[in-house]
Design a protein around this motif. Structure first.
Motif, PDB file in Angstrom:
ATOM      1  N   GLU A  72       0.810  -1.222   0.000  1.00 57.39           N
ATOM      2  CA  GLU A  72       0.000   0.000   0.000  1.00 57.39           C
ATOM      3  C   GLU A  72       0.844   1.273   0.000  1.00 57.39           C
ATOM      4  OE1 GLU A  72      -2.508  -0.276   3.386  1.00 57.39           O
ATOM      5  OE2 GLU A  72      -3.743  -1.889   2.564  1.00 57.39           O
ATOM      6  N   ILE A  73       2.148   1.100   0.152  1.00 55.66           N
ATOM      7  CA  ILE A  73       3.025   2.277   0.159  1.00 55.66           C
ATOM      8  C   ILE A  73       3.162   2.807  -1.263  1.00 55.66           C
ATOM      9  CG2 ILE A  73       5.351   3.111   0.626  1.00 55.66           C
ATOM     10  CD1 ILE A  73       5.560   1.015   2.805  1.00 55.66           C
ATOM     11  N   GLU A  74       2.855   4.078  -1.436  1.00 56.15           N
ATOM     12  CA  GLU A  74       2.919   4.691  -2.760  1.00 56.15           C
ATOM     13  C   GLU A  74       3.812   5.928  -2.733  1.00 56.15           C
ATOM     14  OE1 GLU A  74      -1.046   5.574  -3.941  1.00 56.15           O
ATOM     15  OE2 GLU A  74      -1.578   3.475  -4.348  1.00 56.15           O
ATOM     16  N   ASP A  75       4.360   6.267  -3.887  1.00 55.04           N
ATOM     17  CA  ASP A  75       5.156   7.489  -4.012  1.00 55.04           C
ATOM     18  C   ASP A  75       4.286   8.700  -3.663  1.00 55.04           C
ATOM     19  OD1 ASP A  75       7.202   5.876  -4.881  1.00 55.04           O
ATOM     20  OD2 ASP A  75       6.777   6.212  -7.012  1.00 55.04           O
ATOM     21  N   ILE A  76       4.913   9.747  -3.150  1.00 57.06           N
ATOM     22  CA  ILE A  76       4.184  10.948  -2.723  1.00 57.06           C
ATOM     23  C   ILE A  76       4.662  12.138  -3.571  1.00 57.06           C
ATOM     24  CG2 ILE A  76       3.472  12.332  -0.746  1.00 57.06           C
ATOM     25  CD1 ILE A  76       4.705  10.157   1.049  1.00 57.06           C
ATOM     26  N   PRO A  77       3.879  12.551  -4.531  1.00 55.59           N
ATOM     27  CA  PRO A  77       4.305  13.664  -5.384  1.00 55.59           C
ATOM     28  C   PRO A  77       3.808  15.020  -4.878  1.00 55.59           C
ATOM     29  CG  PRO A  77       2.349  12.662  -6.303  1.00 55.59           C
ATOM     30  CD  PRO A  77       2.659  11.902  -5.026  1.00 55.59           C
ATOM     31  N   ASN A  78       4.550  16.058  -5.157  1.00 58.74           N
ATOM     32  CA  ASN A  78       4.033  17.429  -5.128  1.00 58.74           C
ATOM     33  C   ASN A  78       3.353  17.820  -3.815  1.00 58.74           C
ATOM     34  OD1 ASN A  78       3.601  19.921  -6.418  1.00 58.74           O
ATOM     35  ND2 ASN A  78       1.533  19.329  -7.002  1.00 58.74           N
TER      36      ASN A  78
END
Length: 224
Positions: A72-78
């Motif tokens: 469930e860990i996802e990249d965090i953009p912007n």
């Protein structure tokens, strides 16, 4: 083999960090974290915005993400962050994974936007207008163009062909042009007459009626 793959992952992350800073300049900082030891996870820094050093700990934001199931860990953009010295940053975090898709580290981008925010504020102030003033101004090369444009602006208010205007609407058209000062220009009466399909003497009659009414209202206000 797995250890070798991890080395390649971190090597690519470091080279990417260098490339990003070279591309975006001194306001950009890119760091690489190795999650083997979260107390000193920062293993590489390109640029310098947050004044951290090699061996600095992981951030609270990343810790919160690491509490999730790895899938469930996802990249965090912007997202917006702030350095300890108050510098406003635009940030992004890319999680690094090994061959088994396990999260092993992160590449974090921090861009100092403080000066940009100041510039935006200055631009907004410069580009802002007095909201209370509903004014427009057009720039023409000939006086005929000025007259034509003023008449056109007024006629568009009626949402119908000028040949279909009623008597009251024609008088209202003259009143609006009088308020705009159109009749201070020589030739405006003749042009409006041709557009409305009446004689210039009819326009004069409309004008006299409007000006008489205006004078009457002005006298009433003065007497009050």
């Amino acid at each position: 083999m797995e250890k070798g793959n991890n080395v390649q992952v971190f090597d690519l992350a470091k080279r990417t960090a260098d490339m990003l800073v070279k591309m975006f300049g001194q306001r950009c900082e890119v760091v690489v974290h190795d999650f083997k030891d979260l107390k000193k996870s920062l293993i590489y820094i390109a640029g310098n915005v947050t004044n951290r050093k090699i061996g600095s700990p992981i951030t609270d934001l990343v810790l919160t993400e690491l509490r999730k199931d790895p899938a469930e860990i996802e990249d965090i953009p912007n997202y917006k962050t702030q350095a300890r010295n108050g510098t406003l940053l635009k940030s992004a975090t890319v999680f690094l994974r090994d061959a088994q898709k396990r999260v092993i580290g992160a590449l974090c981008i921090n861009y100092d936007i403080s000066q940009m925010m100041i510039n935006v504020g200055e631009l907004e102030e410069f580009l802002s207008f007095n909201v209370a003033d509903d004014k427009s101004e057009n720039f023409h090369s000939t006086v005929q163009d000025v007259i034509h444009d003023m008449v056109h602006q007024v006629l568009t208010n009626f949402k119908k062909a000028h040949t279909q205007l009623t008597l009251e609407e024609k008088i209202e058209c003259v009143r609006l042009l009088e308020e705009k000062g159109a009749f201070l220009i020589k030739g405006s009466t003749e042009y409006l007459a041709s557009v409305l399909g009446v004689s210039k003497f009819t326009i004069y009659n409309y004008l006299n009626k409007i000006r008489t009414q205006n004078e009457y209202h002005l006298e009433e206000e003065t007497n009050e």
